[in-house]
Motif scaffolding. Structure first.
Motif, PDB file in Angstrom:
ATOM      1  N   GLN B  81      17.197  -3.622  -7.376  1.00 35.83           N
ATOM      2  CA  GLN B  81      17.147  -2.184  -7.683  1.00 35.83           C
ATOM      3  C   GLN B  81      16.607  -1.892  -9.077  1.00 35.83           C
ATOM      4  OE1 GLN B  81      21.223  -1.024  -6.097  1.00 35.83           O
ATOM      5  NE2 GLN B  81      20.107   0.863  -5.721  1.00 35.83           N
ATOM      6  N   MET B 147      15.410   4.890   3.699  1.00 35.63           N
ATOM      7  CA  MET B 147      16.136   5.425   2.554  1.00 35.63           C
ATOM      8  C   MET B 147      15.120   6.091   1.636  1.00 35.63           C
ATOM      9  SD  MET B 147      19.212   4.067   3.242  1.00 35.63           S
ATOM     10  CE  MET B 147      20.149   4.595   1.794  1.00 35.63           C
ATOM     11  N   ASN B 149      15.238   7.382  -2.316  1.00 38.34           N
ATOM     12  CA  ASN B 149      16.082   7.428  -3.517  1.00 38.34           C
ATOM     13  C   ASN B 149      17.530   7.110  -3.170  1.00 38.34           C
ATOM     14  OD1 ASN B 149      13.774   8.049  -4.881  1.00 38.34           O
ATOM     15  ND2 ASN B 149      14.223  10.238  -5.085  1.00 38.34           N
ATOM     16  N   TRP B 150      17.688   6.160  -2.254  1.00 33.44           N
ATOM     17  CA  TRP B 150      18.989   5.617  -1.845  1.00 33.44           C
ATOM     18  C   TRP B 150      19.849   6.621  -1.087  1.00 33.44           C
ATOM     19  CZ3 TRP B 150      17.484   1.056  -1.726  1.00 33.44           C
ATOM     20  CH2 TRP B 150      16.729   0.520  -2.763  1.00 33.44           C
ATOM     21  N   GLU B 151      19.177   7.577  -0.439  1.00 34.74           N
ATOM     22  CA  GLU B 151      19.866   8.462   0.510  1.00 34.74           C
ATOM     23  C   GLU B 151      19.420   8.078   1.925  1.00 34.74           C
ATOM     24  OE1 GLU B 151      22.063  10.368  -0.721  1.00 34.74           O
ATOM     25  OE2 GLU B 151      21.353  11.364  -2.552  1.00 34.74           O
ATOM     26  N   PHE B 152      20.314   8.293   2.899  1.00 28.24           N
ATOM     27  CA  PHE B 152      20.047   7.883   4.270  1.00 28.24           C
ATOM     28  C   PHE B 152      19.141   8.848   5.025  1.00 28.24           C
ATOM     29  CE2 PHE B 152      24.102   5.579   3.623  1.00 28.24           C
ATOM     30  CZ  PHE B 152      23.689   4.318   3.998  1.00 28.24           C
ATOM     31  N   CYS B 184      17.608  14.269  -4.748  1.00 31.13           N
ATOM     32  CA  CYS B 184      17.352  14.217  -6.180  1.00 31.13           C
ATOM     33  C   CYS B 184      16.262  13.182  -6.426  1.00 31.13           C
ATOM     34  CB  CYS B 184      18.629  13.894  -6.943  1.00 31.13           C
ATOM     35  SG  CYS B 184      19.370  12.310  -6.558  1.00 31.13           S
ATOM     36  N   ALA B 189      18.988   9.839  -9.386  1.00 28.50           N
ATOM     37  CA  ALA B 189      19.823   8.915  -8.611  1.00 28.50           C
ATOM     38  C   ALA B 189      20.343   7.791  -9.505  1.00 28.50           C
ATOM     39  CB  ALA B 189      19.024   8.342  -7.440  1.00 28.50           C
TER      40      ALA B 189
END
Lengths: 434, 226
Positions: B81, B147, B149-152, B184, B189
């Motif tokens: 990451q 994903m 920005n690490w959102e599903f 975002c 994030a």
């Protein structure tokens, strides 16, 4: 269960259909934190005993008895005791802790406070993988709400017990799900496993006695305290007691989370999930993630408990049931899992670092049809030299797909060689395919 | 330095940024019994300013944690990451681990990579979108999974994937399937990952439909734990 029909037993998932299930108000409306109030009136040792008596075994894959793990904590070391929750859920196929923390973070927080009280820890951590932003938001908020309500901090509910809890986000490394690598990572280092012994119970975080438990294990503690060890032990099998979340994914009509007693079978779960997708049949599946040897249709009636799955040649693992139908190429599946292990190998030990690298190269070649039967022996040989010779379980896990796929699907490997490539059409395996 | 560095040089922090970072660093360090534990959140923090880990960020982490830049580099290069060049405002991941790949993740990746014109860990020229081939993100019941920005973004197809990226580049809002009401940026994030809440935990669903199939069946059948 004596032949009776197994039914689902929602406990941890019980409030997931409530829109505010993740808030303190929503959790308390459902009786949340009443187990904590009860626990704080008990002797800590009595809580440890209750968890032992319940038969709860670690829900993160290895299945070690949770109460016994707590009982191993070194006493009188002069160093603080720590509780660290392993929320690094990354095993391919495993997808239970993430929805749990998204929908019901307070059951984890309540479990942490009770467990910390039981083992005498005043500092706890949730090590959550970094790639799940909204889950991290929910955990951060649940912890803040718990502080505000007096469930965390100093003199919790007037008991005199103090506990600080920190949500710590990882940064993308499967290996950090291994408990000692997790501790190194939490200490600010590369996440590489430590030599055991000493086990974390003796010398863990900052060298202090440490319990590392999976999310679902700790989240099960409030119900054990609230409803009793006997209640918990009334579910499941003789040696695999209680309930667990079974995660069905892949070529199944209704994939998702099914909370059931340990010992339920895939046949029963598939019936609940509407069966294999229409017009297709089961080919192979993992009982507990990609690190557990694959099963086939002949294993549909294996009770999904630690002993029965073990006796049938695999491991219960994390109950991550990845289901593949007859359109799926086993060689492709194994090749891709092997890419994963090669990518995630931390590089500390030679068998895993080099072995996964070579397996990856070989599988690429075999999948392209450029192999011979002798290559299968070579792959088994490489896997034999990783299994049991690696520093940690990542290497062992990498060998599971290799050994089991060659055992059950040797002919399919050979078909790649005679066909001069993969005989399957990947388009047919897709969700929108035939 | 730059010729041997693992990271872009980065521009020196101005006084105001540096003061804010120092304040944040203090807060992070205070969470832990030992200072070095702050390193992972600190690296997320410098990414929230720079969009990736820069040499400037490494040096800053080393200075506030009293370790060497080499020690910070050893850690920063271990975790995927932490990015070594600026990612797009929208960092788009496609799961290509076995289950998602088989269910269509491979098709999605091929279609998306061609559509956007960049490969793994590369960024579009306008700096808006970067792509990454992701390992399992613990949402297998929602496969194929993406994903941003690490959102599903659950249950994707090649078509929805291309539309998603087009919308992001055009500035049209595309809320995650299980996440806040709007996305975002990668930098924002990263700040949440450093442990600074953005106040959006109450947004979005409590669970996706797949997460509750078992519960709904149990209710329909009248099944309960004893």
């Amino acid at each position: 269960m004596g032949g009776a029909v197994t039914t689902l037993t929602p406990v941890l998932t019980r409030n997931w259909d409530q829109a505010d299930s993740f808030t303190l108000a929503g959790y308390e409306r459902d009786g949340g934190y009443s187990s904590l109030r009860q626990a704080l009136t008990m002797e800590p040792s009595a809580i440890v005993e209750a968890v032992k008596d319940s038969g709860l075994r670690g829900r993160g894959g290895a299945g070690f008895p949770t109460g016994m793990k707590w009982g191993f904590l070194a006493q009188g070391t002069g160093k603080p005791t720590y509780l660290v929750v392993n929320a690094d859920e990354s095993e391919p196929g495993t997808c239970k802790d993430i929805p749990l923390m998204l929908a019901n973070p307070h059951v984890l927080v309540e479990g942490i406070v009770i467990s910390s009280f039981a083992i005498g820890a005043h500092q706890a951590f949730i090590y959550v993988r970094g790639e799940v932003l909204h889950v991290i938001r929910r955990l951060q908020q649940a912890v803040a709400e718990a502080y505000e309500a007096g469930y965390l901090g100093t003199d919790i509910l007037g008991s005199g017990f103090d506990l600080e809890l920190v949500v710590h986000a990882g940064a993308g490394a499967y290996i950090c799900g291994e408990e000692t690598a997790l501790l190194d990572s939490l200490e600010g280092f590369r996440g590489q496993p430590r030599l055991k012994p000493p086990f974390p119970a003796v010398a863990g975080l900052y060298g202090g006695p440490t319990v590392v438990n999976n999310v679902e294990s700790i989240a099960s503690v409030p119900s054990i305290v609230g409803r009793g060890a006997d209640w918990f032990a009334s579910m499941g099998t003789e040696k695999s007691k209680g309930f667990g979340i079974f995660s069905l994914s892949g070529h199944v009509t209704r994939p998702g989370q099914y909370e059931a007693p340990l010992g339920i079978t895939l046949r029963e779960l598939l019936e609940m999930a509407g069966g294999i997708r229409e017009g297709h049949e089961l080919k192979f599946w993992t009982p507990g993630g990609s690190s557990t040897p694959i099963f086939t249709a002949e294993h549909l009636d294996v009770p999904l408990d630690f002993e029965s799955v073990g006796a049938a040649g695999s491991m219960l693992g994390t109950r991550a049931l990845q289901i593949f139908d007859e359109t799926t190429c086993v060689v492709r599946a194994v090749s891709r899992w092997t890419d994963f292990y090669a990518h995630e190998s931390c590089g500390k030990c030679t068998p895993c670092r080099e072995g996964t690298y070579w397996l990856k190269q070989m599988l690429k070649r075999l999948d392209a049809g450029q192999g011979t039967e002798e290559d299968l022996s070579t792959m088994n040989d490489i896997a034999d030299n990783i299994l049991g010779r690696s520093f940690c379980a990542l290497g062992d896990g990498a060998t599971s797909p290799i050994h089991s796929s060659i055992k059950y699907f040797r002919e399919e490997y050979l078909a790649h060689f005679t066909h001069g490539g993969c005989p399957f059409d990947p388009a047919k395996s897709t969700k929108w395919g035939a | 330095m730059s010729s041997t560095s693992h990271f872009p040089e980065g521009s020196p922090y101005d006084v105001e940024t540096r003061q804010r970072l120092e304040q944040d660093a203090k807060e992070i360090i205070a969470r832990y019994p030992k200072t070095r534990s702050a390193l992972l959140p600190m690296l997320h923090l410098v990414q929230s300013v720079d969009g990736c880990v820069t040499q400037e960020g490494v040096n800053f982490c080393a200075a506030v944690l009293d370790v060497t830049p080499a020690q910070v580099t050893g850690v920063a290069t271990f975790y995927t990451q932490y990015k070594r060049r600026p990612m797009g405002d929208y960092h788009v991941g496609v799961c290509i681990n076995t289950l998602c790949a088989v269910l269509g993740g491979d098709e999605i990746w091929d279609a998306l990579s061609e559509h956007v014109g960049v490969g793994h860990d590369e960024v579009t020229e306008d700096g808006k979108v970067s792509l990454e081939r992701l390992e399992c993100n613990a949402a297998c019941d929602f496969a194929p999974v993406m994903m941003v920005n690490w959102e599903f973004y659950d249950n994707q197809t090649p078509e929805t994937a291309k539309r998603l990226v087009d919308d992001l580049r055009a500035g049209r809002p595309v809320p995650p399937t299980r996440g806040p009401d709007s996305l975002c940026t990668f930098k924002q994030a990263s700040r949440v990952l450093a442990g600074f809440p953005d106040g959006r935990a109450n947004e979005g669903v409590q669970a996706g439909p797949e997460s509750v199939v078992g519960l709904e069946l149990a209710k329909e059948k009248g099944w309960e734990a004893p």
